[in-house]
Scaffold this motif. Sequence first.
Motif, mmCIF file in Angstrom:
data_model
loop_
_atom_site.group_PDB
_atom_site.id
_atom_site.type_symbol
_atom_site.label_atom_id
_atom_site.label_comp_id
_atom_site.label_asym_id
_atom_site.label_seq_id
_atom_site.Cartn_x
_atom_site.Cartn_y
_atom_site.Cartn_z
ATOM 1 N N VAL A 120 0.840 -1.199 0.000
ATOM 2 C CA VAL A 120 0.000 0.000 0.000
ATOM 3 C C VAL A 120 0.873 1.246 0.000
ATOM 4 O O VAL A 120 1.749 1.399 0.851
ATOM 5 N N SER A 121 0.628 2.144 -0.968
ATOM 6 C CA SER A 121 1.326 3.426 -1.053
ATOM 7 C C SER A 121 0.301 4.535 -1.238
ATOM 8 O O SER A 121 -0.605 4.421 -2.061
ATOM 9 N N LYS A 122 0.439 5.619 -0.486
ATOM 10 C CA LYS A 122 -0.430 6.785 -0.639
ATOM 11 C C LYS A 122 0.357 7.894 -1.330
ATOM 12 O O LYS A 122 1.377 8.357 -0.825
ATOM 13 N N VAL A 123 -0.101 8.307 -2.496
ATOM 14 C CA VAL A 123 0.601 9.297 -3.318
ATOM 15 C C VAL A 123 -0.131 10.628 -3.246
ATOM 16 O O VAL A 123 -1.346 10.696 -3.487
ATOM 17 N N CYS A 124 0.582 11.702 -2.908
ATOM 18 C CA CYS A 124 0.014 13.049 -2.838
ATOM 19 C C CYS A 124 0.794 13.984 -3.756
ATOM 20 O O CYS A 124 2.025 14.057 -3.666
ATOM 21 N N VAL A 125 0.090 14.706 -4.619
ATOM 22 C CA VAL A 125 0.735 15.653 -5.524
ATOM 23 C C VAL A 125 1.162 16.893 -4.743
ATOM 24 O O VAL A 125 0.370 17.491 -4.016
ATOM 25 N N LEU A 126 2.424 17.289 -4.915
ATOM 26 C CA LEU A 126 2.933 18.513 -4.300
ATOM 27 C C LEU A 126 3.036 19.647 -5.313
ATOM 28 O O LEU A 126 2.774 20.800 -4.988
ATOM 29 N N GLU A 127 3.425 19.312 -6.543
ATOM 30 C CA GLU A 127 3.594 20.345 -7.566
ATOM 31 C C GLU A 127 3.588 19.687 -8.942
ATOM 32 O O GLU A 127 4.257 18.677 -9.155
ATOM 33 N N ARG A 128 2.810 20.268 -9.847
ATOM 34 C CA ARG A 128 2.775 19.787 -11.231
ATOM 35 C C ARG A 128 3.677 20.683 -12.081
ATOM 36 O O ARG A 128 3.493 21.905 -12.113
ATOM 37 N N LEU A 129 4.643 20.078 -12.738
ATOM 38 C CA LEU A 129 5.628 20.817 -13.535
ATOM 39 C C LEU A 129 5.280 20.623 -15.008
ATOM 40 O O LEU A 129 5.831 19.775 -15.701
ATOM 41 N N ALA A 130 4.336 21.422 -15.473
ATOM 42 C CA ALA A 130 3.760 21.231 -16.810
ATOM 43 C C ALA A 130 4.816 21.339 -17.916
ATOM 44 O O ALA A 130 4.797 20.556 -18.876
#
Length: 388
Positions: free
Chosen positions: A262-272
Amino acid sequence: MAAAAGEAPLSQAIYSFGKPWPELNEGLSYTDTFRCAAADTSTTLIEFYSDNYKSSAPLPGWIHRIRNGQITVDGQVVIDPEMILREGSKLVYHRLAWQEPLAPHMLQVLYEDDDIVALNKPSGLQVLPKGLFQQRTVLAQLQWKEWKMPLSSCSKRKNVQSHPVPVHRLGRGTSGLLLCAKTKLAKVRLASYFAEGTINAGNKRDETEDSRERKVSKFYRALVTGILENDEDVVTQPIGLVHYPGVSEGLYVACSSGKQAVSKVCVLERLAHENQTLVQVEIHSGRPHQIRIHLGYIGHPLVDDPLYGIGGQPKFADLEHSCPDVSFAYDGGYERPLQPVPGDCGYHLHAHWLVLCHPSTEKMVKITAPLPRILQTREERCAKQVDS
């Protein structure tokens, strides 16, 4: 014990230590006692090693080692591969000293008390001996350093080890926070904390309840390819082993028949502009290469990961039918595989911080490993410039 992204406490290294690596290591010796399978059968020296240690060298490699005088039987060098072994004979294979691949040697201490030491491990340094890295490891540096061990009571002195030992692992290419135990009690308890997290991750239960019960929570920072749509994602893909050239025990991949992870992934910053995303990953279990596999499984493998690609699988096809390489290196062992292996570096993954129930005081401790610049958000980089 759950913590949200951004709650990581500030931390700086207390001090650094490390001795430069010698040009050559000391080599290794492997000892066996020969036991006959049946009274009416005979076994030759080459049969013993080529049958029992296929993963160490191909048949021609073991012949080379024997004729090179690298094996003793009952204290005598034997160069005849066809020598018949006797019941109870002591066999010793002497692996020649070699120059290990380049690796950093300096370690930062982030936290230390009478029971535990938390290190900031650099990328490129292996934690424990394996393969080509037998001396250039975190463990060797821990053994070489003179440590101030607790002397407050007789019972504590009996509990103290000669040096701290790692209680979990980080991949060679993974940087960041590594916990080590200074006492036997801390080693047992910390190891059990990590094991409990992996066991509990395999049970279907309420995440909030699981967070409260965990004795250790680990948070990583990673740079992945592509733009993640969801701000949060929980990956529960099992991880198992498949055949892979150059990895004798097999390669861990996303596998339906594997063990729960089990891994919980949270976005910190999107580098478009770079088509990349900076994420925090909290792992509730500790399967080998779990983060690399899980992020690949959801379609966003780590940037510059040489091995794992889309789907949490290796980037190379037709692995099951690859022909083994029967050539051997100067010491008789296998040549380095042409394809990437798990220990190869290049990806961006950092064990950033953890929340820990202290093994002695049972108080909650938070420890953070400073981030490499490439894994910092724009806001974190700006804040650092202002502070400096």
